[in-house]
Design an enzyme around this catalytic site. Sequence first.
Site, PDB file in Angstrom:
ATOM      1  N   GLN A  33       0.820  -1.212   0.000  1.00  0.00           N
ATOM      2  CA  GLN A  33       0.000   0.000   0.000  1.00  0.00           C
ATOM      3  C   GLN A  33       0.852   1.259   0.000  1.00  0.00           C
ATOM      4  OE1 GLN A  33      -3.055  -1.029   3.253  1.00  0.00           O
ATOM      5  NE2 GLN A  33      -4.140   0.348   1.877  1.00  0.00           N
ATOM      6  N   HIS A  34       0.216   2.350  -0.413  1.00  0.00           N
ATOM      7  CA  HIS A  34       0.715   3.724  -0.262  1.00  0.00           C
ATOM      8  C   HIS A  34       1.826   4.124  -1.230  1.00  0.00           C
ATOM      9  CE1 HIS A  34      -1.564   3.698   3.427  1.00  0.00           C
ATOM     10  NE2 HIS A  34      -0.716   2.919   4.068  1.00  0.00           N
ATOM     11  N   ASP A  78      -2.100  -4.745  -0.002  1.00  0.00           N
ATOM     12  CA  ASP A  78      -1.638  -5.971   0.650  1.00  0.00           C
ATOM     13  C   ASP A  78      -2.454  -6.342   1.881  1.00  0.00           C
ATOM     14  OD1 ASP A  78      -0.638  -3.816   2.116  1.00  0.00           O
ATOM     15  OD2 ASP A  78       1.451  -4.467   2.030  1.00  0.00           O
TER      16      ASP A  78
END
Length: 474
Positions: free
Chosen positions: A72-73, A226
Amino acid sequence: MTEQRLVAGVDCSTQATKVVVCDAETGAVLREGRAPHPDGTQVDPAEWWKAWEIASDGLLDGVEAISVGGQQHGMVLLDEAGEVVHPAVLWNDTSSADATVELVDELGGPGAWAEAVGSVPVPSFTVTKLRWVRDKEAAARAAAVVLPHDWMTQRLAADRHGIEGITTDRGDASGTGWWSPATNSYRPDLVELAFGRQLALPRVAGPAEIVGRTAFGAAIAAGTGDNAAAALGLDLQPGDVAVSLGTSGTAFARSAHPTADPTGLVAGFADATGEYLPLVCTLNAARVLSATAELLGLDLDAFNDAALASPGSNGLVLLPYLDGERTPDLPHSTGLIYGLTRATMQPATMARAAVEGLLCGLADAVDALRAQGLPVQRVLMLGGAAKSRAVQALAPALLGAEVTLPEPAEYVALGAARQAAWALSGADAPPTWHVPVGKPEPSVMTDAQAAEVRALYEQVLTNTRPLLSAPYHQ
């Protein structure tokens, strides 16, 4: 007898790409592969594709559907042709710490962010990385911003090119800082606040949608972040909390309702099924144990023996912020040891304090979920550090719940594969895949002892927070 149908799930994680090929009906893993990623917090996405080609080599014959779960991110900036214009800035890059403070203030503070997108940005969030990069040379060429799983899905799709048709999903979009799980919509004004102008954003696909086709003819599912993929792989039920002890530490649970925590402890994410996934993340987990073992000159087995041989930490406290910290929001912090005496400067006591420090941070995370009204009846503990006998023996008392151990597996990749099977079936819900669980080591800590350990940990954190908030100068 029906013919077996095959699906593939991909985990494009911080450290590696992992691929599993499963029976679409049962989830049985039939083939798997893995390839490492280069170390670092900024990475050329082409390295992910190289790892995918190695990890998937020889595995995909007969696969009818595929899905990608990604870290993520991470921020991937693309030009009009879909070319990467800046190395991907990963979730664990804290360069945007100062940008985070600016952004939170500019919208009106933590409460305004929680109301807007369900989460208060920390340096991990994509929106903070967008502010950090806006004045760099590459920013002028940027036409779109996507996430790692979005980029991998686009590369897999033979019927999509450039930045046209790029897709994401609710789970991953909810970690950007510019998409609201409560309204299921983007906040383009927050992109402009961060970057100074608009960028193209991926279309948010439905949980079981087919978004494209690979060159070998497989259907491509929407994919997800994830943690949402892991929740799908674990088949989390109401009352379950997953506590993952990998590179980072996470605690997350399914919720039928969106959350918005103005303290910033709980990120109000979406999941991969159409519901929600409130989550707390720490930057420091398994490596706390390995780094302490290295300091003590012990292998991990001997480290566990030492931690379990000690009757307690005798007032020794380790705040395990070795790589800065996300929760609590202390991006400039370092680790801190309190209570060193001749009596506590012993390998067994140091090992015990490291395990307790790791678990106290995750216990705070589980308590933050409780504070959002989520029941915690069972903790599913997974990840590399969950294999530690000392972690298993101390976790139930410190986390305040029954602890079970899902059988070791690549749950992000399995969750992606389950999503692919769902998309392939066209059903209203994902298929039911059995998740075997085991019991941890017998508990060696009473509830009263756990309460004392946690109280001292909190006291040390509170009293040293001003020091930990200041930038560390080597």
